[in-house]
Enzyme design. Structure first.
Site, mmCIF file in Angstrom:
data_model
loop_
_atom_site.group_PDB
_atom_site.id
_atom_site.type_symbol
_atom_site.label_atom_id
_atom_site.label_comp_id
_atom_site.label_asym_id
_atom_site.label_seq_id
_atom_site.Cartn_x
_atom_site.Cartn_y
_atom_site.Cartn_z
ATOM 1 N N LYS A 170 5.918 -4.986 18.616
ATOM 2 C CA LYS A 170 4.761 -5.838 18.892
ATOM 3 C C LYS A 170 4.679 -6.891 17.795
ATOM 4 C CE LYS A 170 0.548 -6.035 17.532
ATOM 5 N NZ LYS A 170 0.324 -7.514 17.535
ATOM 6 N N GLU A 245 3.732 -1.559 4.933
ATOM 7 C CA GLU A 245 3.737 -2.559 3.863
ATOM 8 C C GLU A 245 2.453 -3.354 4.036
ATOM 9 O OE1 GLU A 245 3.540 -6.004 2.402
ATOM 10 O OE2 GLU A 245 5.231 -6.516 3.711
ATOM 11 N N CYS A 279 2.352 -11.648 0.805
ATOM 12 C CA CYS A 279 1.716 -10.446 0.276
ATOM 13 C C CYS A 279 2.133 -10.163 -1.167
ATOM 14 C CB CYS A 279 2.034 -9.245 1.160
ATOM 15 S SG CYS A 279 3.773 -9.082 1.567
ATOM 16 N N GLU A 378 -7.519 -9.862 -1.828
ATOM 17 C CA GLU A 378 -6.355 -10.640 -1.424
ATOM 18 C C GLU A 378 -6.833 -11.884 -0.689
ATOM 19 O OE1 GLU A 378 -1.969 -9.686 0.352
ATOM 20 O OE2 GLU A 378 -3.666 -8.855 1.470
#
Length: 472
Positions: A170, A245, A279, A378
């Site tokens: 996906k 992750e 990231c 973040e």
């Protein structure tokens, strides 16, 4: 306009069980560039059934067959490089230099690297009287993000294929078309029907169905920590393997030495790459308190050389991926100002002359403390926070004072000092002076996830280990 209204299941393009589509936007122009179908649990059922059926044969295939397939994929990918780069640029707003470069090159690098690993890997390894046998896990569900879409698809799909697994992918619904082109590549390369399946969709509709499906043996997920928690929760009742992750808030320790200004400039530029949507981005720069003013000057100069603009022009960075992402970044920039950080470069609003498109000013904050939101959350945009440290023990304490642990960096001329500090940082990766390696294991500590991708470590992630005692 380009529409992808079918899914790839059991070796062919098929219509969704329940027709439904959403528009796909070019974030540089805010125009709709096409539509993509959104799947459902019923589509996942079809794909899983195909993958399970084919696993009976692909799971016992030999190295020669898998190597032939990977080499065929490698050849077909090479034919579609330009198409893939253009699509990434259009969907993400990435400058063509970035799309043609790291976005496509990482994908090409992963297939070449997987071939090299498979060529030398021994699936049966004796240890005394016991034979350790590495076998495929089975059917793997893969959920991939929009920020490095080709890289994340490649490092999962190629390692899983090499290990003898079948899969259901996906891709992100925000930038889905590059995955559709990738799927065309897989079909042209002759992937056996049912080995690779692809369903477009969102998290609630398709992601949840994949992570909780009893016919899926493993979920490999890349995305936010918030979404990763939901994936793990959905997967728990079936006790499937979950590799994740997730988010990061990576520290970058700048050593107190004669190349200090150069290191600050390099760290600032690194933070801005891919519009800060990485990231592993070194978003928390740690500098000695005594050199904070010097750091401000070097970071300001570097940030002002980062030029946002048209991805088809000479811009350094493009827009961020969506209005929702832009709004989030703006909120955190405002929070940094409100909490008393010093705004060194950039700031709220769009860059001058870029009223259309989700553009963010390359922004630098200094005099940041580790309790501020811009030091803890973040941001996922071109926003750097500079924090001060007293000594290297203090730098390590600040670096590790985060719920994340995906990546980190150290910059400076003392290699031995950098190595000693690297051992003390609680993160899955440490880059000394920009060190980079496709074979380096990629994954995080703490709330940055579990499991590893890339290289041989990523290869093992898609294998089960069986011990046959009394074998010798």
């Amino acid at each position: 306009m380009r529409d992808y209204l079918q899914f790839y299941i059991d070796g062919q393009w098929v219509d969704p069980v329940e027709p439904k589509s959403i528009p796909v936007e070019n974030p540089a122009t805010e125009e709709t560039i096409g539509n993509v179908s959104i799947g459902s649990a019923a589509d996942v059922d079809k794909a899983v059934a195909a993958a399970r059926r084919t696993f009976a044969s692909w799971g016992i295939s030999g190295k020669p067959e898998r190597l032939d397939l990977l080499r065929s994929i490698q050849s077909e990918l090479d034919k579609r490089r330009e198409d893939l780069a253009e699509m990434v640029s259009m969907e993400m707003g990435a400058p063509m230099s970035l799309a043609n470069g790291p976005h496509v090159q990482l994908m090409i690098g992963h297939v070449a690297n997987t071939i090299e690993i498979l060529e030398r890997f021994e699936f049966e390894q004796p240890l005394g009287p016991t034979m350790h046998i590495y076998e495929p896990i089975g059917v793997v569900g893969m959920i991939t993000p929009w920020n490095w879409p080709l890289n994340q698809i490649a490092c999962k799909v190629f390692a899983a294929l090499a290990g003898g697994n079948t899969m259901v992918l996906k891709p992100t619904e925000i930038a889905p078309f590059n995955a559709c082109i990738f799927t065309e590549v897989m079909h042209a390369a002759g992937v056996p029907a049912g080995v690779y399946n692809m369903i477009n969709g969102d998290g609630p509709g398709v992601g949840t169905a994949i992570s909780g499906h009893p016919g899926i043996d493993m979920v490999s997920f890349t995305g936010s920590t918030r979404a990763g928690i939901e994936v793990a929760r959905n997967a728990a009742p079936t006790v499937k393997r979950v590799a994740q992750e997730l988010g990061g808030k990576s520290p970058n320790i700048i050593l107190d030495d004669s190349v200090f200004a150069e290191s600050v400039a390099r760290g600032t530029t690194a933070m801005m790459g891919n519009s800060g949507q990485t990231c592993t981005a070194p978003s928390r720069m740690l500098v000695p308190h005594a050199r904070m003013e010097e750091a401000k000057a070097a970071a300001k100069e570097a940030a002002e050389k980062v030029i946002p603009g048209d991805p088809n022009g000479n811009a350094t960075i493009g827009p961020v991926v969506s209005k929702a992402q832009w709004d989030k970044i703006q909120g955190l920039i405002e929070a940094g100002i409100e909490e008393g950080a010093t705004l060194v470069a950039g700031g709220p609003g769009k860059p001058e002359g870029l009223e259309t498109g989700h553009y963010v000013k390359p922004t630098v904050f200094a005099d940041v403390t580790n309790d501020m939101r811009i030091a803890r959350e973040e941001i996922f945009g071109p926003v750097l926070s500079i924090l001060g440290y007293d000594d290297y023990d203090d730098a390590i304490a600040i670096a590790n004072d985060t719920e994340y642990g995906l990546a980190s960096a150290i910059m400076g001329e003392d290699q031995e000092l950098a190595r000693s500090l690297a051992r003390r940082i609680r993160a899955g990766r440490v880059a000394i002076n920009g060190g980079y390696d496709l074979n380096a294991a990629f994954g995080g500590y703490k709330q940055s996830g579990n499991g590893r991708e890339w290289g041989e470590a990523g290869f093992h992630e898609f294998l089960e280990l069986k011990a046959v005692m009394g074998y010798a």
